[in-house]
Design an enzyme around this catalytic site. Sequence first.
Site, PDB file in Angstrom:
ATOM      1  N   LEU A 113       1.073  -1.416  -0.004  1.00 54.60           N
ATOM      2  CA  LEU A 113      -0.256   0.082  -0.476  1.00 54.60           C
ATOM      3  C   LEU A 113       0.892   1.236   0.203  1.00 54.60           C
ATOM      4  CD1 LEU A 113      -2.895  -0.727   2.892  1.00 54.60           C
ATOM      5  CD2 LEU A 113      -2.640  -1.077   0.089  1.00 54.60           C
ATOM      6  N   GLY A 114       1.619   1.027   0.411  1.00 59.32           N
ATOM      7  CA  GLY A 114       2.776   2.947   0.926  1.00 59.32           C
ATOM      8  C   GLY A 114       4.252   2.210   1.332  1.00 59.32           C
ATOM      9  N   GLY A 161       7.870   4.290   3.712  1.00 59.28           N
ATOM     10  CA  GLY A 161       8.107   5.338   3.963  1.00 59.28           C
ATOM     11  C   GLY A 161       8.994   5.255   4.623  1.00 59.28           C
ATOM     12  N   ASP A 169       3.219  14.516  15.911  1.00 61.93           N
ATOM     13  CA  ASP A 169       3.156  13.834  13.910  1.00 61.93           C
ATOM     14  C   ASP A 169       1.957  14.354  13.675  1.00 61.93           C
ATOM     15  OD1 ASP A 169       4.794  14.080  12.080  1.00 61.93           O
ATOM     16  OD2 ASP A 169       4.699  11.787  12.200  1.00 61.93           O
TER      17      ASP A 169
END
Length: 822
Positions: free
Chosen positions: A512-513, A515, A631
Site C-alpha cells: 500500500l505504501g 516510508g 506528528d
Amino acid sequence: MSVFYFPCLILLTLFSSYCYAAITTSSPLSIRQTLSSPNESFELGFFSPNSSQNHHYVGIWFKRVTPRVYVWVANREKSVTSLTANLTISSNGSLILLDEKQDIVWSSGREVLTFNECRAELLNSGNLVLIDNVTGKYLWESFEHPGDTMLPLSSLMYSTLNNTRRVLTSWKTNTDPSPGEFVAELTPQVPPQGLVWKGSSPYWRSGPWVDTRFSGIPEMDKTYVNPLTMVQDVVNGTGILTFCALRNFDVSYIKLTSDGSLDIHRSNGGTTGWIKHFEGPLSSCDLYGTCGPYGLCMRSISAPTCKCLRGFVPKSDDEWNNGNWTRGCVRRTELSSCQGNSASTTQGKDTTDGFYRVANIKPPDSYELTSFGDAEQCHKGCLRNCSCLAFAYINKIGCLVWNQELLDTVQFSEEGEFLSIRLARSELARGKRIKIIAVSAISLCVFFILVLAAFGCWRYRVKQNGEARVAMDISEDSWKNGLKSQDVSGSNFFEMHTIQAATDNFSVSNKLGQGGFGTVYKGKLKDGKEIAIKRLSNSSGEGTEEFMNELKLISKLQHRNLVRLLGYCIEGEEKLLIYEFMVNKSLDTFLFDLKKKLEIDWPKRFNIIQGIARGLLYLHRDSFLRVVHRDLKASNILLDEKMNPKISDFGLARMFQGTQNQDNTGRVFGTLGYMSPEYAWTGTYSEKSDIYSFGVLMLEIISGKEISSFSHGKEEKNLVAYAWESWSETGGVDLLDQDIDDSDSIEAVMRCVQIGLLCVQHQAMDRPNIKQVVSMLTSTMDLPKPKQPIFVSDTSDEDSVSLKSIDHKDMCSDDENKQESP
C-alpha cells in the site's frame, strides 16, 4: 381632480420602471451621487481608494458584492480635490470631468463628430457608453479604454494596420489607481499569446494560443472550461481576446494587479466575497527568461530550478552554481554546416545535425508559424533550414519553428507540448554512449556486489549456523516477555505464518505504501477480514522504543476517529503492527491529487476537519491517558469507506501524567512545516504543539495545497503566510481550493480559515485548546482575532529563523512516497 391625477400617477409609475438615470449636459454627476446599471449590478461614482477625502476619482465598481472592487477609473492620471467636481457632457459631445474651477481634468475625447445631444449610460455589462440621442450610436465606451480590469464581453486587441492596441495597465499600488509599471497585452504573433510587461521588459507570458487555451498555462488542461475566446485575422492584421463570464457564477472579472499578477476572480454576489479562480504567474518558472537563453526551468518539481537544455552548458559555471541563471547556457558542440538534403560525411560517418525531443514544454518565445503541412514536413523543413534551431508540431496550430535563441522555456509535470531541439550529431551520439556506459557500469557493479554478498552470506551461515537460531529464540523470547510485562490488553498476537498467508508472503501487489518506517501491506485473513500491516524495517528510524510506544498507546485508545489496532506480530527481527484496513487510504492521496481532490467537496472537507478535531479532543481530554500525538499531518489521517477521518501513527506520541502539561525532548522528531515553533527550536512539546499542527492541516484541507511545496507570488510566501494575507484582505474566501464549488459555504470557509490562523499563532499560550477549537467549529460564537503568525512579516529578516535551518539529522520524516501509514 383626484380622478384626473390618479391615472396619471399610474402611468408615471409604469413608465418610471423602464427608465433609469443618465448623465447629460443638464444633469451632471456630482460627488456623493451615483449612476447604476439597470440591473443594479454596477455603479458609477466618485471614490477615494485610500479613504482620503482629498483625492477623488471617477470609477465603476460592482454594486452587489463586498468587498468593493473597482473595475474602471476615468481620471487615473490626476485626481480631483474639490467636492464640487462633476462628470458631465461637453457641447461637442465628449464625456468630461470638471474640477471646482470648471477646468477639464479628464476627457473621453471626440472620436466621432456630432452636433446632436448625447447622454452617458452605464450598461448591465458594466460598460459606460456615450450615446447619440438621435442615432442611438455609441460615440465612446469604456470597454474600448480598459484600465486594469476585464469584465465579461470586454476584450484586448491589436491592429497592425491601424497601429492600435487595447491593453490592461495595473494600478501603481493597491490604493493608487494611477498607471503602474505592468501592462498586459495580446501580441500580434501568429498564433498570438498573452504577454505582461514590467516597464520595457517582458515579465510573464502565456505561450501561444492553441484552439481554446494558452499552451504555456498547464492549468488550462483538457478539463478546464476556458472563459476566454480568441479571434485572429491574419490577413487584416487584427486579433481580439474576449473574456466571457465564468459558468455557474453571477459575476467574474480579470485583473492585472499592482505586483504583476493576472488574476481571475468570481463570486455569487452579496456578502459571499470573491474567490480567486486563476492566478498567473504561479511559480518563479513562469517569470520571463528565468533560466536565460537555452535554459530549461523545471516547474515539474516542488522547488523550481534551472538546468541547461540537452547539448548546452552554463555560460558561466560560477554564476550558475550560485543560482544566477539569467545569462543562460551556450551550445557545447557547434552545429555542422548546412548540407541541405544531402548527408554530410566525414570518414564515412554521418555528421548532419539531428533533433532531441523534449516533452511537456511551454514553447519558447519568438516562434514563427510555417506552411509545413504535417509533423514529418515540419521536421524536414527545419532540418533543411540552416537557421532553424528547433521546431514543434502542435495540433490545432501546425508547425512552429525557432530561428532565434530559445528563451523562456519551461517544463511541466504534465500537459505542455513536444519541442525538438537541433543538436550536432555528436551530441545525440554522446547521449547514447553515456547511457550504454552507465548501464554497463551499473550491471558490472551489481554483478560483483551480488557475488561478494553471496560469498559473505555463505561464510556467515557456516560460522553462525548454531548460534543464530539460539540468538533468534532469545531475541524473540525477550520481546514477548517484554510485551507481557507491559499492559497491551486488547491487542492480539498474530503468528507470522498467518500474516504471510494474509499478504501472499508480503507480495508487491499487496503493497500500500512505503516510508522511512518500512512498508505497509494490505492483507486478508481466512475469515475474509481485511487488515493493514505495518512492517518495520531493520533500518527504520522507528525502532524498538517507537514500536513499543505505539503498541502500548493505541491498544488502550478507542475512538471512532482513531485508527484501531487489531494486534501485533514479533518473530526474530520482524516487528509488525496489524490495523483495521482503511479503504480510502490517507487524506493526502485525495487532497493533493489534481483529480481525486474533486471527490472531496467542502461539506466532506468540513466533516474531515471536525472528525480530526474530535479525535484530538479524545487524545487531549477525554481518554484516561492524556496523549500528545507530535506528528499530526495529512498522510497520518486515514479515511474509511464513508470518508470519515481516523488519526494514525502513534510512534512519536507521548503521554502526560497528572497535572503535567508540557515536556522537553533532547531530539526533535516530526515533519517540517507541521511542527510548532517552540517544539522545533527548543524541543518543548505540549497539547498546543498538536494544535499548531492541526491549524496547518486545516489550512491544507481548505486550500488543497501542501505546506511543504506551496509557494505564492514573487515573495514565495508559504501557506501560513498566504492564509494570513487572504484572511486580512478578503476574510479568507480566496484560500478555498478553486477546484470545488463553494457558493453556499463561504461563511463556513471564512470561519475555518480564522480558526486555522488562531491555531498557528507563534506563542503557544495564544492558541486555543482543542476543546475551544471544537466549540468554535460547532457553534456560531464570535471568534477572537488571530495574531500575525511568525515567518509572515519578513522572511529575509535574520531574526525570523526558518524551520529549514534545523539540522535535518535530528528530524524523522517519513512523508516521502508514503501513501498510507497506520
